[in-house]
Scaffold this motif. Structure first.
Motif, short mmCIF file in Angstrom:
data_model
loop_
_atom_site.label_atom_id
_atom_site.label_comp_id
_atom_site.label_asym_id
_atom_site.label_seq_id
_atom_site.Cartn_x
_atom_site.Cartn_y
_atom_site.Cartn_z
N ALA A 9 0.93 -1.59 -0.19
CA ALA A 9 -0.20 0.31 0.08
C ALA A 9 0.87 1.90 0.38
CB ALA A 9 -0.90 -0.14 1.17
N GLU A 10 0.48 2.50 -0.69
CA GLU A 10 0.63 3.67 -0.72
C GLU A 10 0.44 4.86 -0.10
OE1 GLU A 10 2.49 6.73 -4.28
OE2 GLU A 10 2.87 4.60 -4.46
N LEU A 11 0.95 4.74 1.19
CA LEU A 11 0.25 6.11 1.51
C LEU A 11 0.63 7.75 1.50
CD1 LEU A 11 -0.24 3.88 4.74
CD2 LEU A 11 -1.67 4.02 3.26
N THR A 12 0.08 8.61 1.74
CA THR A 12 0.31 9.82 2.31
C THR A 12 1.31 10.38 3.47
OG1 THR A 12 -1.68 10.78 2.80
CG2 THR A 12 -1.17 10.55 0.25
N PRO A 13 2.17 10.68 3.61
CA PRO A 13 2.98 11.28 4.61
C PRO A 13 1.30 10.80 5.63
CG PRO A 13 3.90 12.40 3.00
CD PRO A 13 3.05 11.68 2.28
N LEU A 31 -0.92 -3.90 9.55
CA LEU A 31 -1.45 -5.12 8.84
C LEU A 31 -3.09 -5.31 8.85
CD1 LEU A 31 -1.07 -7.05 6.48
CD2 LEU A 31 -0.38 -8.88 8.75
N SER A 32 -2.46 -5.63 11.03
CA SER A 32 -4.47 -5.36 11.62
C SER A 32 -5.56 -5.02 11.11
CB SER A 32 -4.24 -6.11 12.74
OG SER A 32 -4.01 -6.48 13.01
N VAL A 33 -5.07 -3.50 11.36
CA VAL A 33 -6.21 -2.20 11.04
C VAL A 33 -6.14 -1.65 9.70
CG1 VAL A 33 -5.73 0.08 11.24
CG2 VAL A 33 -4.97 -0.66 12.63
N MET A 34 -5.50 -2.27 8.49
CA MET A 34 -5.58 -2.41 7.45
C MET A 34 -6.59 -3.15 7.02
SD MET A 34 -4.25 0.35 5.77
CE MET A 34 -3.55 -0.09 4.25
N SER A 35 -6.44 -4.86 7.45
CA SER A 35 -6.73 -5.79 6.92
C SER A 35 -8.34 -5.26 7.33
CB SER A 35 -6.47 -6.68 7.36
OG SER A 35 -7.04 -7.97 6.66
N LEU A 37 -10.07 -2.44 7.80
CA LEU A 37 -10.93 -1.24 7.32
C LEU A 37 -10.79 -1.86 6.51
CD1 LEU A 37 -8.47 1.90 8.11
CD2 LEU A 37 -11.22 0.91 8.52
N ILE A 38 -10.18 -2.66 5.58
CA ILE A 38 -10.96 -2.90 4.31
C ILE A 38 -11.67 -3.52 3.77
CG2 ILE A 38 -9.89 -4.09 1.62
CD1 ILE A 38 -7.11 -2.55 1.96
N TRP A 40 -13.77 -3.70 6.02
CA TRP A 40 -15.50 -3.47 6.29
C TRP A 40 -15.33 -2.50 5.44
CZ3 TRP A 40 -15.39 2.12 5.86
CH2 TRP A 40 -17.19 2.45 6.39
N PHE A 41 -14.92 -1.21 4.25
CA PHE A 41 -15.42 -0.58 3.18
C PHE A 41 -15.58 -1.77 1.78
CE2 PHE A 41 -13.96 1.14 -0.61
CZ PHE A 41 -14.71 2.71 -0.64
N ALA A 42 -15.36 -3.11 1.89
CA ALA A 42 -15.98 -3.80 0.94
C ALA A 42 -17.11 -3.78 1.17
CB ALA A 42 -14.52 -5.01 0.88
N ARG A 43 -17.80 -4.72 2.56
CA ARG A 43 -18.84 -4.73 3.04
C ARG A 43 -19.90 -3.70 2.80
NH1 ARG A 43 -17.02 -8.78 7.83
NH2 ARG A 43 -16.92 -10.54 7.05
N GLN A 44 -19.59 -2.92 2.60
CA GLN A 44 -20.53 -1.04 2.68
C GLN A 44 -21.62 -1.65 1.28
OE1 GLN A 44 -20.94 0.36 5.61
NE2 GLN A 44 -19.72 -1.12 6.22
N GLU A 45 -22.42 -0.20 1.49
CA GLU A 45 -23.12 -0.51 0.11
C GLU A 45 -22.32 0.81 -0.62
OE1 GLU A 45 -26.47 2.56 1.20
OE2 GLU A 45 -26.87 0.47 1.53
N GLY A 46 -22.86 0.15 -1.90
CA GLY A 46 -22.25 1.03 -3.49
C GLY A 46 -22.06 2.99 -2.82
N ARG A 47 -23.83 3.36 -2.56
CA ARG A 47 -23.69 4.51 -2.06
C ARG A 47 -22.64 5.14 -0.93
NH1 ARG A 47 -29.32 5.94 -0.66
NH2 ARG A 47 -28.18 7.29 1.15
#
Length: 81
Positions: A9-13, A31-35, A37-38, A40-47
């Motif tokens: 993953a490339e992050l801004t500072p 790694l745990s936080v990023m995993s 978060l991703i 959770w985000f993938a499970r959200q509805e499109g809107r």
């Protein structure tokens, strides 16, 4: 044990500093936080995804609150049955 996929993953500072603060406050690895978060985000509805990404003018926090209320109402109904 579940199979893992390793990604870079490339992050801004600013994002890196935010991630480090979250990890320190929660006592978790990056790694745990990023995993989580991703996932959770993938499970959200499109809107919600579009709002979080800033692709639409809707307020992401409003959409998330509406979703939370719906989930709580469903959980209350399920508990009554």
């Amino acid at each position: 044990m579940a199979k893992r996929v390793i990604m870079r993953a490339e992050l801004t500072p600013q994002a890196k500093i935010g991630l480090e603060k979250i990890c320190a406050a929660r006592g978790m690895t990056q790694l745990s936080v990023m995993s989580r978060l991703i996932l959770w985000f993938a499970r959200q509805e499109g809107r919600v995804q579009h709002a979080v990404l800033g692709n639409i003018d809707e307020d992401a926090s409003k959409l998330l609150l509406e979703d939370l209320i719906k989930r709580l109402q469903k959980a209350a109904k399920d508990a009554d049955n």
